[in-house]
Design a protein around this motif. Sequence first.
Motif, mmCIF file in Angstrom:
data_model
loop_
_atom_site.group_PDB
_atom_site.id
_atom_site.type_symbol
_atom_site.label_atom_id
_atom_site.label_comp_id
_atom_site.label_asym_id
_atom_site.label_seq_id
_atom_site.Cartn_x
_atom_site.Cartn_y
_atom_site.Cartn_z
ATOM 1 N N SER A 58 0.861 -1.185 0.000
ATOM 2 C CA SER A 58 0.000 0.000 0.000
ATOM 3 C C SER A 58 0.893 1.228 0.000
ATOM 4 O O SER A 58 1.931 1.240 0.681
ATOM 5 N N ALA A 60 1.860 4.501 1.347
ATOM 6 C CA ALA A 60 1.593 5.289 2.547
ATOM 7 C C ALA A 60 1.774 6.780 2.286
ATOM 8 O O ALA A 60 0.994 7.602 2.771
ATOM 9 N N SER A 79 -4.795 3.665 15.451
ATOM 10 C CA SER A 79 -4.388 4.017 14.094
ATOM 11 C C SER A 79 -2.870 3.956 13.989
ATOM 12 O O SER A 79 -2.150 3.946 14.996
ATOM 13 N N SER A 97 1.634 10.398 7.475
ATOM 14 C CA SER A 97 0.478 9.754 6.852
ATOM 15 C C SER A 97 -0.143 8.829 7.886
ATOM 16 O O SER A 97 0.547 8.277 8.747
ATOM 17 N N SER A 99 -3.122 5.666 8.906
ATOM 18 C CA SER A 99 -3.956 4.546 8.487
ATOM 19 C C SER A 99 -4.859 4.133 9.633
ATOM 20 O O SER A 99 -4.396 3.942 10.772
ATOM 21 N N GLY A 103 -2.894 -0.437 8.048
ATOM 22 C CA GLY A 103 -1.959 -0.335 6.942
ATOM 23 C C GLY A 103 -2.499 -0.684 5.578
ATOM 24 O O GLY A 103 -1.742 -0.683 4.596
ATOM 25 N N GLN A 104 -3.811 -0.945 5.466
ATOM 26 C CA GLN A 104 -4.363 -1.259 4.145
ATOM 27 C C GLN A 104 -4.500 -0.013 3.282
ATOM 28 O O GLN A 104 -4.221 -0.045 2.080
ATOM 29 N N THR A 105 -4.929 1.082 3.874
ATOM 30 C CA THR A 105 -5.048 2.355 3.156
ATOM 31 C C THR A 105 -4.471 3.463 4.025
ATOM 32 O O THR A 105 -4.430 3.349 5.268
ATOM 33 N N TRP A 106 -4.044 4.564 3.369
ATOM 34 C CA TRP A 106 -3.374 5.647 4.073
ATOM 35 C C TRP A 106 -3.904 6.990 3.595
ATOM 36 O O TRP A 106 -4.310 7.135 2.428
#
Length: 809
Positions: A58, A60, A79, A97, A99, A103-106
């Motif tokens: 992903s 970041a 988070s 940044s 998530s 850690g899947q999306t940032w």
Amino acid sequence: MRVRAVQKTTQCRDLARMRFKAASLALAFLASVWMASSIRAEESAGVLPSRWVTSLPSVAIASEHQVIEPVAVRTRSGSLLVAAEHVAKSESAIVLSRSADQGQTWNRETGHVVQAKDGYRVSAGAAGMLPSGRLVLACHEWQEKPGTVEHVREEPAGVHHYRWSGYHRASVLKVFLSDDDGKSWSAAITNVAGGPVATAAMETVFAADGAVWLPVYGPSDEKQTDAALSGVGLMRSDDVGRSWKFSHWIAKADEAHNIGYGPGDVTVLPDGRWLGLLQGNHRGLGDYTRPRVCRTISSDAGRTWSVPEQKFLNHGTSTVTLDGRDGEEIMVGGWKDRGIHFTVGTNAGEDWLYQDQVWWCIWYGAGNRGGTRLLKLDEGVLAVYHWMDDKDLSRTQVRSQVIRRATGPTPETKRPTVEKRNLQAKWHMAEAYQLPHIPDAPAGIPIKTLLKLRSGDWICLGFVGSKKADTAYGFAPTGVCALRSAKITGPWKKIADIPMPPEVGGLFDTGTGAGTPGAMTQHSSGRLFLPLSTSNRKDIILTYSDDEGKTWRTIGSMARITGLPAVHEANKIVERKDGSLIFPMQRPFHGESKQHPLFYVRSRDRGETWSAPIFWATHPGTRYEGLPHGSFADLRETSLAVLNDNDWLGIFRESRGTQSPENAERGPLSMPFLCLARSTDDGRTWKSSFGFLGVEPDIEALPGGAVMATFRDDNLASVWISYDKGVSWQIQHDPAELPWRTGAAEQSTQWPPGGEPIIRVLDDNTVAVICDSGMIPSGKLLPPDYKPSKEFQGRVQIRFFRSRTAALP
């Protein structure tokens, strides 16, 4: 292979005798087949259960310009935050940044934590969450000027010493606190008096023993600054991070041996000990030398520390503790030219078990990659690092991947219990030489034919010339000769021209891994064995010499002897204490045939007859969990070591697949892995385990009970040594370290160092590792009309290892 003419009259006179011998050999062969059937290896598990499954990357922090050297921290709300240096033209700042889904999306945070002043850069060095939920982010604002590295002396012969001088570094520690999950930050007070004169933060902020600790590194005075040396120490806070002062040193630079330490990581282990894994920079060995990971341990809450000891070669020391399953206690993140990986260890970093990859590409791929940091999650480990942008290689982005325990079948949790050998049996890396230019063999030598004869001289085969040819490298040798020298450094002289047996089909390739000729071995009786790969790569023709390489005869086709349709590779012939031989080879794997691809044969009569094939490693074609793409199920490049009457070790190369479709330049790439295998019943049954990242391995039992494994590791040579029969590994070396200029190993127009290594035991106190140094473009005499391609062979290098009780020459 026959190089002497036999008169027709002699043939007629001995015809009856030859027929009788043939009948005797046939009976012996049938007896050997019967012997083999009684010891045929049982069906052994060949596909290893996946230990860890790595998610897809992903992004970041996207690559507007350069985003590098990330650190990660978990907040009180759960988070994740990543901080990294954002470099745009002449500006450098720390950006964040966040998530909310592990850690899947940032989502990039607005603004920055700190911006460097003009002419300086700022790096995110360390981070951590305190028990109160307060976040600590430690940065350093720095500026440096490179110096020079000069060769000082060669003493003793083959050991080179260097001096670093003229270096300058200024660095100011800056610590920031957040009590609102990283939404806002305030500066803490720092006092580095008594610590580094140019202080940089490193890895993890942690609470222990009633205080908060921040590891730092840097030179202790201007003399160390000038010599590019540094040490590692601890900052301490007694007011929950609001103010910091330097507490004490963990490891100062070793000026006597020109070794500096830092950066690194300090981890509090479950048993209460503090583990320091520090980057060791051996300045005295030159600027080609790879950084070491050095281990130091404290049993009194960080007050006193052991002298750092080298463990393995790595960029990166970020450490997390694991759950202890199968003895796996710690994981260390790192990076090499190919990409991002981790190493798993046990016993507080004293012993190392195996390595695995996170994301990999071709070793000479363009772009900036590295900066690996690990963060322990509830389920798994988060790896953050920087990687080149998918479209613009001049930019970098910060990525994250989650490394989780596999959900499928798991490895057995019990490891063999083996007592470590006495410390006096340890081996150390000593002097090294490159084989000089040999006028009688201007087109180079096959690396694995180089050995020391029992009579005392050195011998190898050499190529007398080269011609343009339709081969993997575009050229082929014109002839082969035998060479001999009293000393490894020469002079080397030709002792005989060697014609190839008709079955071989002629000389066809001198490229790395071609197998023509294969690995030459000398039996205790004095007989030399030389396996030759046929030009169609479907057979091995075994030849021998009883006069130290002057004349050669043919034993026969190993495909015919084994009864297999084809055999590949001939990288090793092992002699046991009783004089019997073990010859490992590869049976080509064909789709869904379910055939075991790796086997060995035995001989009790100096190679005259051989047993039926005994298969010891297989791959039934089942993909690894989490690796649905890319090449897999390809086992090759095998070697065996016999430790005693019962214990054997094997090593082989395996392709495991990739998380997404392969992309050699950007990743992922199914970088070959090296698997280890163990037999405790004289080679009958085997259990495999994960090993190292590399290709072209060899493994050998050393005098005194140690085990050595060598292979080409990324773009360096590699040697691992084990003192518990290969259950774990205690130290790694780079045997190809020589006085090369900076960046010599990274040229994309030649093979990296370490190719085709082989281990030669010379006596009870001396071992030689022979490999391709990979440094000099070609190193071969090429035909005038040859058009260079990307890959060449380099010079042959010999690195000596000596036991601690052995004296240097």
